[in-house]
Design a protein around this motif. Sequence first.
Motif, PDB file in Angstrom:
ATOM      1  N   PRO A 197       1.248  -1.449   0.070  1.00 16.02           N
ATOM      2  CA  PRO A 197       0.298  -0.286  -0.359  1.00 16.02           C
ATOM      3  C   PRO A 197       0.972   1.065   0.226  1.00 16.02           C
ATOM      4  O   PRO A 197       1.717   1.501   1.336  1.00 16.02           O
ATOM      5  CB  PRO A 197      -0.925  -0.013   1.275  1.00 16.02           C
ATOM      6  CG  PRO A 197      -0.846  -1.936   1.481  1.00 16.02           C
ATOM      7  CD  PRO A 197       0.287  -2.034   1.187  1.00 16.02           C
ATOM      8  N   GLY A 198       0.366   2.106  -0.986  1.00 18.26           N
ATOM      9  CA  GLY A 198       0.900   4.377  -0.999  1.00 18.26           C
ATOM     10  C   GLY A 198       2.516   3.607  -2.171  1.00 18.26           C
ATOM     11  O   GLY A 198       2.771   4.912  -1.943  1.00 18.26           O
ATOM     12  N   GLU A 199       2.410   2.369  -2.313  1.00 21.10           N
ATOM     13  CA  GLU A 199       3.667   2.381  -3.473  1.00 21.10           C
ATOM     14  C   GLU A 199       3.540   1.830  -4.763  1.00 21.10           C
ATOM     15  O   GLU A 199       2.461   1.495  -5.119  1.00 21.10           O
ATOM     16  CB  GLU A 199       5.241   1.448  -2.579  1.00 21.10           C
ATOM     17  CG  GLU A 199       5.138   1.708  -1.300  1.00 21.10           C
ATOM     18  CD  GLU A 199       6.887   3.088  -1.173  1.00 21.10           C
ATOM     19  OE1 GLU A 199       6.880   3.140  -2.688  1.00 21.10           O
ATOM     20  OE2 GLU A 199       6.552   3.924  -1.001  1.00 21.10           O
ATOM     21  N   GLU A 200       3.904   2.701  -5.685  1.00 21.62           N
ATOM     22  CA  GLU A 200       3.877   2.427  -6.753  1.00 21.62           C
ATOM     23  C   GLU A 200       4.993   1.698  -7.594  1.00 21.62           C
ATOM     24  O   GLU A 200       4.225   0.601  -8.378  1.00 21.62           O
ATOM     25  CB  GLU A 200       3.989   3.884  -7.967  1.00 21.62           C
ATOM     26  CG  GLU A 200       2.834   4.611  -7.593  1.00 21.62           C
ATOM     27  CD  GLU A 200       2.997   6.467  -8.417  1.00 21.62           C
ATOM     28  OE1 GLU A 200       3.939   6.296  -9.526  1.00 21.62           O
ATOM     29  OE2 GLU A 200       2.364   7.538  -8.209  1.00 21.62           O
ATOM     30  N   TYR A 208      10.225  -4.128   3.581  1.00 22.12           N
ATOM     31  CA  TYR A 208       8.535  -3.423   4.337  1.00 22.12           C
ATOM     32  C   TYR A 208       9.231  -3.812   5.206  1.00 22.12           C
ATOM     33  O   TYR A 208       8.750  -2.899   5.797  1.00 22.12           O
ATOM     34  CB  TYR A 208       7.953  -3.602   3.030  1.00 22.12           C
ATOM     35  CG  TYR A 208       6.582  -3.256   3.901  1.00 22.12           C
ATOM     36  CD1 TYR A 208       6.523  -1.805   3.360  1.00 22.12           C
ATOM     37  CD2 TYR A 208       5.992  -4.109   4.487  1.00 22.12           C
ATOM     38  CE1 TYR A 208       4.712  -1.214   3.400  1.00 22.12           C
ATOM     39  CE2 TYR A 208       4.418  -3.550   4.867  1.00 22.12           C
ATOM     40  CZ  TYR A 208       3.874  -1.904   4.343  1.00 22.12           C
ATOM     41  OH  TYR A 208       3.007  -1.623   4.701  1.00 22.12           O
ATOM     42  N   GLN A 241       9.830   4.671  -2.435  1.00 21.76           N
ATOM     43  CA  GLN A 241       9.153   6.434  -1.312  1.00 21.76           C
ATOM     44  C   GLN A 241       8.784   6.363   0.542  1.00 21.76           C
ATOM     45  O   GLN A 241       9.402   7.397   0.405  1.00 21.76           O
ATOM     46  CB  GLN A 241       8.090   6.844  -2.466  1.00 21.76           C
ATOM     47  CG  GLN A 241       8.239   6.918  -3.527  1.00 21.76           C
ATOM     48  CD  GLN A 241       9.650   8.156  -3.544  1.00 21.76           C
ATOM     49  OE1 GLN A 241       9.769   8.797  -3.476  1.00 21.76           O
ATOM     50  NE2 GLN A 241      10.534   7.716  -4.765  1.00 21.76           N
ATOM     51  N   ILE A 242       8.271   5.809   0.526  1.00 23.14           N
ATOM     52  CA  ILE A 242       8.287   5.436   2.106  1.00 23.14           C
ATOM     53  C   ILE A 242       9.162   5.617   2.626  1.00 23.14           C
ATOM     54  O   ILE A 242       8.693   6.515   4.082  1.00 23.14           O
ATOM     55  CB  ILE A 242       6.746   4.195   2.346  1.00 23.14           C
ATOM     56  CG1 ILE A 242       5.507   4.609   2.037  1.00 23.14           C
ATOM     57  CG2 ILE A 242       6.489   4.690   3.935  1.00 23.14           C
ATOM     58  CD1 ILE A 242       4.741   3.526   2.046  1.00 23.14           C
ATOM     59  N   GLU A 245      10.597   9.674   2.677  1.00 22.66           N
ATOM     60  CA  GLU A 245      10.150  10.901   3.027  1.00 22.66           C
ATOM     61  C   GLU A 245       9.635  10.300   5.035  1.00 22.66           C
ATOM     62  O   GLU A 245      10.066  11.242   4.991  1.00 22.66           O
ATOM     63  CB  GLU A 245       8.368  10.329   2.722  1.00 22.66           C
ATOM     64  CG  GLU A 245       8.256  10.593   1.328  1.00 22.66           C
ATOM     65  CD  GLU A 245       6.483  10.049   0.819  1.00 22.66           C
ATOM     66  OE1 GLU A 245       6.174   9.934   1.540  1.00 22.66           O
ATOM     67  OE2 GLU A 245       6.415  10.121   0.088  1.00 22.66           O
TER      68      GLU A 245
END
Length: 260
Positions: A197-200, A208, A241-242, A245
């Motif tokens: 979830p939240g990653e392209e 993860y 990306q998570i 960030e």
Amino acid sequence: MFLNLLETINLFLLHFNLHFPYFYGMKLFVIVLSSLCFSVISHAQRGKRNTPATNPNESLIELNQRVYQSAMALNDFLTAIHASHALIALNQENYRDTLANLYYFTNSPAQTIEILTPLLKSEEKEARMDLMWRSHYALNDFPGALKWLEKLPRTAETFAMIADCQVKLQREGEFQMTLNQFSSASEQLQNTRIYVPGEEKAIKAKSYIGHLVAYSLAMKNKHEEALQIYHSIIGDDPDFQIATENAKALQAILSSEKPE
């Protein structure tokens, strides 16, 4: 009925011939014509009696199957859903699983769960359980998602998502057990790329899992330890990306904590 009709015609023509003898040829013509009509009609009725009766549902099933196939070919999922409902009403029970998938892919997880619940009571197929956890997760029902995840074989994705739900539910003991199991898994499994979830883009399962560890530490205000883990993750999986960030956010927190 047809014999009575023929007799009536003959009587009429006999009366007609007594008064108008010159029309005898017309009498013969009408008799032949009426006999021919009687023969054709009788043959048609016998053919109708001999034709086996067809089940009207068969035509409806075939029609709705064609509608479903055409809709799927055009990615018209809403029409495919309507056709699936019609087929289920016609006792085509195999379309229930199809309908559950269609609802999920049209962002209707609640309907997916409603359809899958009785199916899973009947038989806990892996594909059904997989769709069930995804539907619960989409509704932020993490206990529901975890229930079905734990019944599935341990793959890179199931390890990651079990750990995800455990962190969200703050089940630290269970989370630690999952970490221990994951660390014992093969290196190939740990490095398998999965979508989360939240990653392209797909990322490594171990990236993860590492993010979840770092996140848990950050929630305990162990910012430096969490940042170190994030730096390690980004070095190995720069597209995550998570992690990028969260690392920036932790760096900002640590910078604000330093005395001037």
